[in-house]
Design an enzyme around this catalytic site. Sequence first.
Site, short mmCIF file in Angstrom:
data_model
loop_
_atom_site.label_atom_id
_atom_site.label_comp_id
_atom_site.label_asym_id
_atom_site.label_seq_id
_atom_site.Cartn_x
_atom_site.Cartn_y
_atom_site.Cartn_z
N LYS A 1 26.34 -23.92 -36.89
CA LYS A 1 27.40 -23.66 -37.95
C LYS A 1 27.91 -22.32 -37.16
O LYS A 1 29.52 -22.68 -37.68
CB LYS A 1 26.26 -22.46 -38.72
CG LYS A 1 25.46 -23.81 -40.19
CD LYS A 1 24.09 -22.84 -40.53
CE LYS A 1 23.47 -23.57 -40.89
NZ LYS A 1 22.67 -22.28 -42.42
N ASP B 1 25.58 -19.96 -47.73
CA ASP B 1 24.86 -19.91 -47.36
C ASP B 1 24.49 -18.90 -47.99
O ASP B 1 23.53 -18.23 -48.82
CB ASP B 1 24.16 -19.60 -45.51
CG ASP B 1 23.71 -20.91 -44.93
OD1 ASP B 1 23.36 -21.58 -46.27
OD2 ASP B 1 24.05 -20.86 -43.97
#
Length: 307
Positions: free
Chosen positions: A77, A133
Amino acid sequence: MLHPGQTAINAATRLCAIFGSPVRHSASPAMHNAAFAELGLNWRYVACEVRPENLREALAGARAMGLAGLNLTVPHKLLAVPLMDELHETAKFWGSVNTIRFEGRKPGGPWLPLAEFDREPPAETRSHGFNTDAEGLSISLSEDLGVELPGAKVLLLGAGGAGRTAALKLAESQVAELFLVNRTASKTEEIAAEIRQRWPRVKVVVGYPRGRVNLVVNATSLGLKPEDPSPLDEKAFPLTQAEAVYDMVYKPAETKLLAAAKAADCRTASGLGMLVWQGAVAFMIWTGKQPPVAIMRNAAEHSVYAR
Ligand code: ATR
């Protein structure tokens, strides 16, 4: 799992994937394939074991092969941020990328999702990095736990990647007081300093609260293994002082923390909702369509708990 309504794979099938290492236990393929089938889309989603040293090549390959989109998980990420051609404000804001949309354009035209170029491939393509997220967490806190974040007092456990994103999202959501606890104290100090600078109206305290809080969030990885202790020191903060407890760990469905929270009469939710909602937002980014969230949740539950 085979889904009713699923179209056969053929030469027009659009592909999405998740890159991670390890990735074998990801629930994302089950969740997205169920959603594609529900909407009758000729799309498929697969998981690819990609090591960090191969991420750059894998991303270039996905773009060259015309994939519609990707999810990234551990450990990609942060690594992906400088590898994107374009960063959406969510990726800039949270400093990490978990969703990529590949886009194309005709000479002089606007950038459009690659999935829209059905007949003729575009002249140019690019990768566009997003982060879903934080939004996944805040939708799940509201939907699954009924928590109103503005003005709330929150205790956050953990200051790794997930903890940092959660802390910044809570601050952005205008919680009144945020208490940060982590095994490595220097990380909580860093996050506290960042929040004081970016959201000066949020009161940030490093350490456990004295009085009641509206919400406790576990963003540590403690709870994943059966032998893990609870991430909360109940001598420092008894759960009778909390209204609601959210555990980002979703396997097992009831961690030690959630069992103790239920015993203390707190409202509780596991991180499955966050998993589902980050996926639902990604689905919308790739397809432009409303995600069938209940179907995605069912598929995720089946994938996570039925093995
Ligand atoms: P993620 O991306 O899931 O957040 P991470 O960045 O490795 O993963 O963060 C893991 C979190 O769990 C951290 O808050 C970590 O605490 P440290 O910052 O002190 O490492 C926490 N954690 C992991 N194992 C732990 C343990 N045995 N005891 C306490 N905290 C632990």
